[in-house]
Write an enzyme that holds these catalytic residues in place. Structure first.
Site, PDB file in Angstrom:
ATOM      1  N   TYR A 127      31.745  92.046  27.652  1.00 31.64           N
ATOM      2  CA  TYR A 127      31.243  93.318  27.126  1.00 31.64           C
ATOM      3  C   TYR A 127      30.728  93.153  25.706  1.00 31.64           C
ATOM      4  CZ  TYR A 127      35.399  94.000  24.184  1.00 31.64           C
ATOM      5  OH  TYR A 127      36.368  93.874  23.222  1.00 31.64           O
TER       6      TYR A 127
ATOM      7  N   LEU B 198      36.979  85.650  18.143  1.00 32.84           N
ATOM      8  CA  LEU B 198      35.680  86.179  18.543  1.00 32.84           C
ATOM      9  C   LEU B 198      34.796  86.111  17.299  1.00 32.84           C
ATOM     10  CD1 LEU B 198      34.042  87.598  20.814  1.00 32.84           C
ATOM     11  CD2 LEU B 198      34.433  89.687  19.500  1.00 32.84           C
TER      12      LEU B 198
ATOM     13  N   GLU C 263      42.584  86.039  13.895  1.00 35.80           N
ATOM     14  CA  GLU C 263      41.840  87.283  13.687  1.00 35.80           C
ATOM     15  C   GLU C 263      42.822  88.420  13.873  1.00 35.80           C
ATOM     16  OE1 GLU C 263      38.810  87.690  16.730  1.00 35.80           O
ATOM     17  OE2 GLU C 263      40.142  86.903  18.271  1.00 35.80           O
TER      18      GLU C 263
ATOM     19  N   LYS D  74      33.816  87.321  24.744  1.00 36.12           N
ATOM     20  CA  LYS D  74      34.121  88.752  24.599  1.00 36.12           C
ATOM     21  C   LYS D  74      34.412  89.291  25.996  1.00 36.12           C
ATOM     22  CE  LYS D  74      32.731  92.783  21.857  1.00 36.12           C
ATOM     23  NZ  LYS D  74      33.998  93.017  21.176  1.00 36.12           N
TER      24      LYS D  74
HETATM   25  C1  PLP Z   1      39.200  90.318  19.009  1.00 34.41           C
HETATM   26  C2  PLP Z   1      38.049  90.775  18.184  1.00 34.41           C
HETATM   27  N1  PLP Z   1      37.711  90.063  17.096  1.00 34.41           N
HETATM   28  C3  PLP Z   1      36.691  90.452  16.304  1.00 34.41           C
HETATM   29  C4  PLP Z   1      35.956  91.606  16.576  1.00 34.41           C
HETATM   30  C5  PLP Z   1      34.829  92.010  15.676  1.00 34.41           C
HETATM   31  O1  PLP Z   1      33.593  91.778  16.312  1.00 34.41           O
HETATM   32  P1  PLP Z   1      32.286  92.608  15.919  1.00 34.41           P
HETATM   33  O2  PLP Z   1      32.110  92.445  14.454  1.00 34.41           O
HETATM   34  O3  PLP Z   1      31.199  91.959  16.692  1.00 34.41           O
HETATM   35  O4  PLP Z   1      32.534  94.031  16.309  1.00 34.41           O
HETATM   36  C6  PLP Z   1      36.268  92.365  17.699  1.00 34.41           C
HETATM   37  C7  PLP Z   1      35.494  93.566  18.012  1.00 34.41           C
HETATM   38  O5  PLP Z   1      35.809  94.339  18.881  1.00 34.41           O
HETATM   39  C8  PLP Z   1      37.332  91.940  18.538  1.00 34.41           C
HETATM   40  O6  PLP Z   1      37.663  92.631  19.633  1.00 34.41           O
END
Ligand code: PLP
Length: 290
Positions: A34, A204, A180, A148
């Site tokens: 997603y 991610l 993270e 993701k």
């Molecule tokens: C586990 C995780 N890490 C980092 C992020 C941040 O990603 P983004 O900046 O693309 O929203 C998300 C966003 O939902 C996430 O689910």
């Protein structure tokens, strides 16, 4: 009330008219990926980058992409025609509906494509000005966190740790290093220098993380990408979260103890200003370099 229009397998229709088979591999196995794209006044922020990441996630799970980036962007624009203003667009692609439940990846199945909009809720002024509380927990998720994936049980359980502590996020530690948070990336600041964990399979790679590193470069903020030991997290002058909906947010308490002065720090305020400036230029339709 007007219907909430969503996208389902090539058609726009009211969200409550969409029906998904219980055999859909997204439902049965969490076999899908997603994206969430923030949209400011009708303009997607780094929309192409989100679809490039979708492509990387699909490649990792060996699922052919039903659309090219331009097609995806056109589908988003068609959906946004029904949702003016600031929105968050959710896009999900699952492996589709096989005739029976079987772990083996079926060949030649049409993927299920679903998109919907929700009003974008960015952090409150209070959260920006005072920062938020976080707690830490062991990172008990799998080792393909760069995908993701819609299989989010690990992230859901990690988030619940902070819910139960009355905090905004759970910062995860694996093998003594920060990875993270449950749905955000993490940055630390020490002596004016920002550090971000490596872009590997244990996090991610956030589109916002990437934007923050670019804005740091343009805004002459020193930023290093390197492993961050748990002790460095706990000794940081500043800690930040980043995500498409949180933007950049200061963490002012960690496990109940103040971070630095207990107020959002000067490097955060600089990065927050750079981010807001980037958004303003985007909404004004001006060329955005980062
Ligand atoms: C586990 C995780 N890490 C980092 C992020 C941040 O990603 P983004 O900046 O693309 O929203 C998300 C966003 O939902 C996430 O689910």
């Amino acid at each position: 009330m007007t219907a909430n229009i969503a996208h389902f397998n090539g058609e726009l229709m009211p969200l409550d008219r969409i029906h998904i088979s219980p055999l859909d591999r997204g439902f049965i196995f969490g076999d899908g990926v997603y994206e969430v794209i923030p949209v400011y006044q009708g303009v997607p922020l780094r929309g192409r980058e989100h679809f490039e990441r979708l492509q990387r996630s699909l490649d990792e799970i060996q699922l052919p992409n039903p659309h090219g980036v331009d097609e995806w962007m056109a589908l988003v624009a068609a959906l946004l025609a029904h949702h003016p203003g600031d929105q968050s667009v959710y896009i999900q692609v699952t492996r589709g509906v096989p005739p029976k439940r079987d772990h083996v990846i079926p060949k030649g199945l049409a993927p299920t494509v679903f998109m919907m909009c929700q009003p974008l809720s960015t952090p409150s002024r209070e959260a920006v000005e005072n920062g938020v509380a976080c707690v830490t927990a062991p990172d008990f998720r799998w080792e393909k966190c760069h995908i993701k994936s819609t299989s989010l049980l690990g992230n859901v359980l990690a988030r619940q740790v902070s819910v139960e502590a009355g905090a905004t996020e759970t910062i995860l530690i694996r093998g003594g290093f920060v990875t993270e948070a449950s749905s955000s990336n993490v940055f630390v600041v020490k002596d004016g220098v920002v550090a971000a964990p490596p872009r590997d399979h244990l996090i991610l790679l956030g589109i916002t993380y990437d934007l923050v590193t670019r804005l740091a470069g343009e805004g002459k903020v020193r930023l290093e990408i390197r492993p961050i030991a748990e002790a460095q997290l706990r000794a940081a002058d500043e800690i930040w979260l980043s995500s498409s909906t949180k933007e950049v947010l200061a963490v002012t308490t960690l496990d109940g103890k103040p971070v630095g002065t207990g107020k959002p720090g000067p490097v955060f305020r600089r990065m927050h200003a750079l981010y807001q400036e980037y958004k303003r230029k985007l909404a004004a339709g001006r060329t955005v370099a980062a």
